[in-house]
Enzyme design. Structure first.
Site, PDB file in Angstrom:
ATOM      1  N   ASP A  52       0.875  -1.163   0.000  1.00  8.83           N
ATOM      2  CA  ASP A  52       0.000   0.000   0.000  1.00  8.83           C
ATOM      3  C   ASP A  52       0.919   1.221   0.000  1.00  8.83           C
ATOM      4  O   ASP A  52       1.730   1.397   0.918  1.00  8.83           O
ATOM      5  CB  ASP A  52      -0.857   0.019   1.266  1.00  8.83           C
ATOM      6  CG  ASP A  52      -1.985  -0.995   1.229  1.00  8.83           C
ATOM      7  OD1 ASP A  52      -1.977  -1.876   0.357  1.00  8.83           O
ATOM      8  OD2 ASP A  52      -2.879  -0.916   2.108  1.00  8.83           O
ATOM      9  N   HIS A  78       4.934  -7.140   0.218  1.00 14.46           N
ATOM     10  CA  HIS A  78       4.611  -8.425  -0.386  1.00 14.46           C
ATOM     11  C   HIS A  78       5.392  -8.629  -1.693  1.00 14.46           C
ATOM     12  O   HIS A  78       6.062  -7.724  -2.179  1.00 14.46           O
ATOM     13  CB  HIS A  78       3.108  -8.497  -0.650  1.00 14.46           C
ATOM     14  CG  HIS A  78       2.276  -8.425   0.600  1.00 14.46           C
ATOM     15  ND1 HIS A  78       1.483  -9.460   1.039  1.00 14.46           N
ATOM     16  CD2 HIS A  78       2.120  -7.434   1.528  1.00 14.46           C
ATOM     17  CE1 HIS A  78       0.876  -9.123   2.174  1.00 14.46           C
ATOM     18  NE2 HIS A  78       1.245  -7.883   2.479  1.00 14.46           N
ATOM     19  N   SER A  93       8.419   4.780   4.827  1.00 12.42           N
ATOM     20  CA  SER A  93       9.457   3.926   4.265  1.00 12.42           C
ATOM     21  C   SER A  93       9.171   3.677   2.791  1.00 12.42           C
ATOM     22  O   SER A  93       8.173   4.154   2.255  1.00 12.42           O
ATOM     23  CB  SER A  93       9.542   2.617   5.049  1.00 12.42           C
ATOM     24  OG  SER A  93       8.247   2.173   5.411  1.00 12.42           O
TER      25      SER A  93
END
Length: 329
Positions: free
Chosen positions: A143, A199, A290
């Site tokens: 995301d 992911h 990040s």
């Protein structure tokens, strides 16, 4: 004038020019509409004081502030790992208007500390993976706010303005830089309110032993990335090479996957070491903003046109885990 006096003068000057909050324009991929993603005033003031201007650049390049960044990163990490930090969870949820119904554990009181909530897990099915059985389709790993580039030259022309940014400096290896020379890259910027687990963008058959590069903890906000400082390749980061099956029997593909730490992100945790399906978890970040950077070899893949168009216009695109972002040619 003392350093504190100068700091106060600069702060007052900035405050006199500003409103209560600032941000950057981001494209909502679902609606194609641009929205102004705000950040609190004190954050923008801090960014200006630290990263905007020749004196600030010289101070950071000299290393004078490195100790401050590292100490604050470690101090905040320890604070948010402590049981007392649970008191920050409710205010964090309210500040960012977070939805709890998509969480694996939706009850905020069940988290032992703030960091546990920060790298919270989602319930099964919360992020469906596009074309999970089609190995040619590449999906979003986090995301985030995304910019994409057909090659490094395009990235440095449009977005990454660090003076010495190269694939070798990013990947920390001349051999890897040669393997990915001329390749396509995507920069996924996570904001503090985002789901902070990352992911795999492809099906993974194997993962080379990760390369851990200690470094600095600069912010990954666009205001810093678009400046003259080396951010992505100077920050602490972990480089993983993901190998996935090709179309033909015995053929393989690969992607360089770089998890980049940032200011107040002192922890990059990898949770997968072997074969994974596309969209499976690879790791997570502890508290702060990040970035994930993915690099594919030259002429191996193509990004979706809307992502390219938004990037060329200087806008990031709001994306979520599992969305299609491109395909193998």
């Amino acid at each position: 004038m003392s350093a504190m006096g100068l700091f106060g003068k600069m702060t007052r000057r900035l405050l006199s020019r500003t409103k209560d909050s600032f941000g950057v324009y981001v494209i909502n991929r679902k609606t194609s509409e641009a929205f102004y993603e705000e950040m609190p005033l004190y954050i923008r003031v801090g960014l200006n004081l630290l990263f905007v201007g020749q004196l600030q650049t010289q101070a950071i390049e000299s290393g004078l502030l490195d100790g401050i960044f590292e100490r604050e990163t470690r101090r905040q990490g320890e604070l948010f790992d402590s049981p007392n930090s649970v008191r920050h969870i409710d205010s964090f949820i309210r500040a960012y208007n977070l939805s709890l119904d998509e969480l694996k554990e939706p009850d905020p009181t069940k988290y032992p500390n703030f960091n546990a909530f920060f790298h919270r897990e989602l319930r099964e099915g919360a992020r469906p993976v596009d074309s999970i059985d089609n190995s040619d389709i590449i999906v979003c790993p986090s995301d985030s706010r995304l910019v994409v580039f057909k090659d490094l030259e395009s990235a440095t022309d449009l977005w990454v303005k660090g003076k010495h940014f190269t694939l070798q400096s990013l990947l920390g290896s001349e051999e890897l830089a040669t393997q990915f020379h001329g390749g396509s890259l995507a920069i996924f910027r996570l904001a503090p309110q985002d789901y902070h687990r990352f992911h795999t963008p492809v099906e993974v058959a194997s993962i080379d032993a990760p390369l851990h590069h200690p470094g600095k903890y600069y912010t990954v906000n666009p205001q810093a990335i678009n400046g003259p400082l080396d951010i992505l390749d100077a920050n602490a980061r972990t480089v993983s090479i993901l190998h996935s099956p090709g179309r033909e029997e015995g053929a393989s593909r690969k992607v360089a996957y770089v998890a980049v730490g940032a200011l107040l992100v002192g922890s990059i945790q990898l949770t997968a070491t072997g074969p994974t399906r596309k969209g499976d978890e690879l790791g997570y970040f502890a508290y702060g903003g990040s970035t994930v950077v993915c690099v594919w070899p030259k002429n191996q893949m193509v990004f979706d046109e809307d992502l390219v168009r938004n990037t060329v216009s200087g806008r990031e695109t709001l994306v979520r885990v599992g969305e299609k972002i491109g395909w193998y040619v």
